[in-house]
Scaffold this motif. Structure first.
Motif, PDB file in Angstrom:
ATOM      1  N   GLU A   1       0.844  -1.198   0.000  1.00 24.83           N
ATOM      2  CA  GLU A   1       0.000   0.000   0.000  1.00 24.83           C
ATOM      3  C   GLU A   1       0.878   1.246   0.000  1.00 24.83           C
ATOM      4  N   PRO A   2       0.447   2.308  -0.676  1.00 33.23           N
ATOM      5  CA  PRO A   2       1.269   3.526  -0.756  1.00 33.23           C
ATOM      6  C   PRO A   2       1.657   4.051   0.622  1.00 33.23           C
ATOM      7  N   LEU A   3       2.865   4.551   0.713  1.00 34.20           N
ATOM      8  CA  LEU A   3       3.382   5.095   1.970  1.00 34.20           C
ATOM      9  C   LEU A   3       3.047   6.576   2.051  1.00 34.20           C
ATOM     10  N   THR A   4       2.587   7.018   3.211  1.00 33.74           N
ATOM     11  CA  THR A   4       2.262   8.432   3.408  1.00 33.74           C
ATOM     12  C   THR A   4       3.516   9.283   3.262  1.00 33.74           C
ATOM     13  N   GLU A   5       3.414  10.331   2.447  1.00 29.87           N
ATOM     14  CA  GLU A   5       4.574  11.191   2.202  1.00 29.87           C
ATOM     15  C   GLU A   5       5.108  11.817   3.488  1.00 29.87           C
ATOM     16  N   ALA A   6       4.198  12.101   4.422  1.00 29.00           N
ATOM     17  CA  ALA A   6       4.610  12.770   5.663  1.00 29.00           C
ATOM     18  C   ALA A   6       5.097  11.796   6.735  1.00 29.00           C
ATOM     19  N   ALA A   7       5.188  10.495   6.394  1.00 21.30           N
ATOM     20  CA  ALA A   7       5.619   9.507   7.392  1.00 21.30           C
ATOM     21  C   ALA A   7       7.021   9.850   7.896  1.00 21.30           C
ATOM     22  N   PRO A   8       7.196   9.966   9.206  1.00 22.94           N
ATOM     23  CA  PRO A   8       8.507  10.349   9.739  1.00 22.94           C
ATOM     24  C   PRO A   8       9.495   9.187   9.725  1.00 22.94           C
ATOM     25  N   VAL A   9      10.776   9.505   9.709  1.00 26.95           N
ATOM     26  CA  VAL A   9      11.837   8.504   9.826  1.00 26.95           C
ATOM     27  C   VAL A   9      11.886   8.032  11.283  1.00 26.95           C
TER      28      VAL A   9
ATOM     29  N   VAL B   1      14.575   4.394   7.664  1.00 27.65           N
ATOM     30  CA  VAL B   1      13.322   3.644   7.564  1.00 27.65           C
ATOM     31  C   VAL B   1      12.211   4.508   8.149  1.00 27.65           C
ATOM     32  N   ARG B   2      11.150   4.722   7.344  1.00 27.94           N
ATOM     33  CA  ARG B   2      10.051   5.585   7.786  1.00 27.94           C
ATOM     34  C   ARG B   2       8.932   4.761   8.443  1.00 27.94           C
ATOM     35  N   ARG B   3       8.133   5.432   9.263  1.00 25.03           N
ATOM     36  CA  ARG B   3       7.040   4.755   9.956  1.00 25.03           C
ATOM     37  C   ARG B   3       6.060   4.165   8.936  1.00 25.03           C
ATOM     38  N   GLY B   4       5.717   2.878   9.133  1.00 24.44           N
ATOM     39  CA  GLY B   4       4.798   2.209   8.234  1.00 24.44           C
ATOM     40  C   GLY B   4       5.416   1.683   6.958  1.00 24.44           C
ATOM     41  N   GLU B   5       6.715   1.898   6.794  1.00 23.04           N
ATOM     42  CA  GLU B   5       7.406   1.462   5.573  1.00 23.04           C
ATOM     43  C   GLU B   5       7.882   0.019   5.711  1.00 23.04           C
ATOM     44  N   THR B   6       7.953  -0.672   4.581  1.00 20.61           N
ATOM     45  CA  THR B   6       8.680  -1.930   4.499  1.00 20.61           C
ATOM     46  C   THR B   6       9.883  -1.682   3.603  1.00 20.61           C
ATOM     47  N   LEU B   7      11.065  -1.648   4.202  1.00 19.03           N
ATOM     48  CA  LEU B   7      12.304  -1.416   3.466  1.00 19.03           C
ATOM     49  C   LEU B   7      12.980  -2.752   3.219  1.00 19.03           C
TER      50      LEU B   7
END
Length: 533
Positions: free
Chosen positions: A265-273, A309-315
């Protein structure tokens, strides 16, 4: 002409407190000299139980039916004494096990373990056996094989340990080789070379082979005949080319259609590191020589590596076996020490914290390891395994509340909450991986390191685990660092990807862009190997 191996009406059941569970039902097949029989099926279908029955390595609570018969080169293996069977096992019949970390002795050096496999079956002095062990490691393409002889299993990557297992299996030139997921932990560029090596040995020695795998591409390219197993029964069999061209059973068609699908699912642009590594360096001190001539040198596993790595991201972290992927992940979670650089969790520096200082952060930073059988204590029940973290971290008011939390975690990973009193060996590989995931999510973490969580699973179960991880990420807002050599899984699950070679970043960017338009030659080679089939 008699076949090398003949299995007739094999039925295996396991005794439990609540009755017997049938694992294999009336399975019959044969293997001739010089041919490869593939056995495929979902996790828990009975593939590995069948192979262990041939080797007489079943658990104490296992029982074979009276009608079961296993004949090798004309001899009934069921009538051999334990001493006679030990001569056959490892000498004339060898096996590459699915889980190398639990098959290798953690207390002995790699060289000593290969030497033991040789001298047990052949009269040979240790020095000559050690020289042969070195040649075997070269054959299976382990980097710096002289150094690896002096190392312990935990000092090798998962793929390197698997190659050691292959070297031990072929050491005595067996007549029959049972390969239980022989390339599970290997990256795609080495898979083909290992399988080519096994094929070469097979032809030169007229060796029979049973290939147990969930990789249907390997089955299609490297087997003569195939048996498809489902819930302990063989539902389809035949020449590989015929089964793949025109599968008759619905289950076979399902397997052939299975592969990792979808996109994250798309990652929110404002998701913080939330997690950062800055100029990270990790070294291992490697010792060689004897007691009075010991030498040591530093092996650089991670070199000046930086990532966010940002919150909610899968890196995704990808690269060949031994490239430093797992070392990087463990260093970021402070499971091993970095020599230089910074590690920050939500702006808080972790690199200087000792074990006591890290303890309050452990529930938030969890890990699911590559080999669930090695990471789950075999003496602990499912309840104890999942509850242990709650007890250590003081979560849950009492035993009843903790049991509720354990049941909720098991339900979240689609396991029956009533399996609390069962032990790891009573579950399939896919089920064990779900237990490992439950053990992590019961603590309600924010960041999870997933180290090859699908590498030991067949395609249909891989898809289930991918969907499970997506669901858990949505439900709990998890952030994943996903380490894998399987680019098809990375494509389905990861927002962004970092490509590592020899501990250094070769390429990074959005997953779709990197996999469809790779710029670095190393990335191009990985992708070509992964998607050529």
């Amino acid at each position: 002409m008699a076949h090398l191996l003949e299995v007739e009406a094999l039925s295996v059941s396991f005794a439990h407190d609540d009755g017997a569970v049938a694992a294999v039902r009336d399975a019959s097949f044969y293997v001739s000299r010089g041919e490869t029989l593939a056995i495929v099926g979902e996790s828990g279908s009975g593939k590995s139980v069948t192979s262990r029955a041939i080797m007489r390595l079943l658990a104490a609570n296992a029982k074979l039916s009276k009608e079961s018969a296993i004949r090798f080169d004309g001899h009934d293996l069921g009538k051999l004494s334990d001493r006679q069977m030990r001569t056959v096992r490892g000498g004339r019949i060898a096996m590459i096990f699915q889980e190398p970390m639990s098959s290798l002795n953690p207390l002995y050096r790699i060289g000593d373990q290969i030497v033991e496999a040789i001298v047990t079956h052949r009269p040979m002095k240790k020095q000559a056996a050690l020289a042969e062990a070195l040649e075997l490691l070269k054959q299976v393409r382990i980097p710096e094989p002289e150094m690896r002889l002096q190392q312990y299993p935990h000092q090798l990557s998962g793929g390197q340990r698997q190659r050691v297992m292959i070297a031990m299996a072929i050491a005595n030139g067996p007549d029959l080789l049972i390969a239980d997921e022989p390339t599970t932990a290997l990256d795609v560029t080495v898979q083909a070379e290992i399988l080519a090596l096994l094929s070469q040995l097979q032809k030169s020695r007229n060796m029979g082979m049973i290939l147990i795998t969930h990789d249907l591409g390997i089955v299609e390219r490297h087997s003569d005949r195939v048996c498809v197993m489902r819930r302990g029964e063989i539902v389809e069999r035949g020449a590989t080319k015929d089964v793949f061209a025109a599968p008759r059973h619905a289950y076979t068609r399902k397997l052939l259609a299975s592969e990792p699908r979808g996109v994250p699912e798309p990652l929110t642009e404002a998701a913080p590191v939330v997690m950062q590594a800055r100029n990270l360096d990790v070294f291992f001190e490697i010792r060689s020589g004897g007691l009075f001539s010991s030498k040591s040198h530093s092996l650089r596993a991670v070199n000046d590596l930086t990532l966010d790595v940002r919150r909610g991201e899968t890196l995704g972290i990808v690269g060949e076996s031994g490239s430093g992927k797992s070392t990087l992940g463990k260093a970021m979670l402070r499971l091993l020490n970095a020599r230089g650089g910074e590690i920050l969790w939500q702006g808080e520096h972790l690199e200087g914290k000792d074990r006591a200082a890290m303890r309050p952060l452990r529930p938030k930073l969890q890990v699911v390891f590559q080999d669930p059988f090695a990471s789950l204590n075999p003496r602990m029940s499912v309840r104890d395994l999942v509850e242990e973290g709650l007890i250590v971290n003081g979560m849950g008011r009492d035993r009843r509340e903790r049991e509720t939390m354990v049941r909720e975690a098991l339900a979240a990973v689609d396991l029956d909450p009533n399996c609390l009193n069962r032990f790891p060996h009573e579950f399939s590989g896919g089920q064990r991986q779900r237990i490992a995931i439950a053990r992590a999510v019961v603590l309600r973490p924010e960041f999870v390191l997933l180290d090859e969580p699908t590498s030991a699973l067949d395609l249909s179960v891989q898809a289930q685990i991918i969907e499970l991880l997506r669901d858990l990420q949505r439900r709990y807002g998890l952030t994943y660092l996903f380490i894998s050599h399987d680019l098809k899984v990375v494509k389905a699950l990861c927002h962004n990807v970092v490509v590592i070679q020899n501990g250094e970043v070769r390429e990074r960017g959005p997953t779709e862009a990197v996999l469809s338009r790779p710029e670095h030659p190393y990335t191009q080679r990985l992708i070509e190997a992964a998607f050529r089939a």
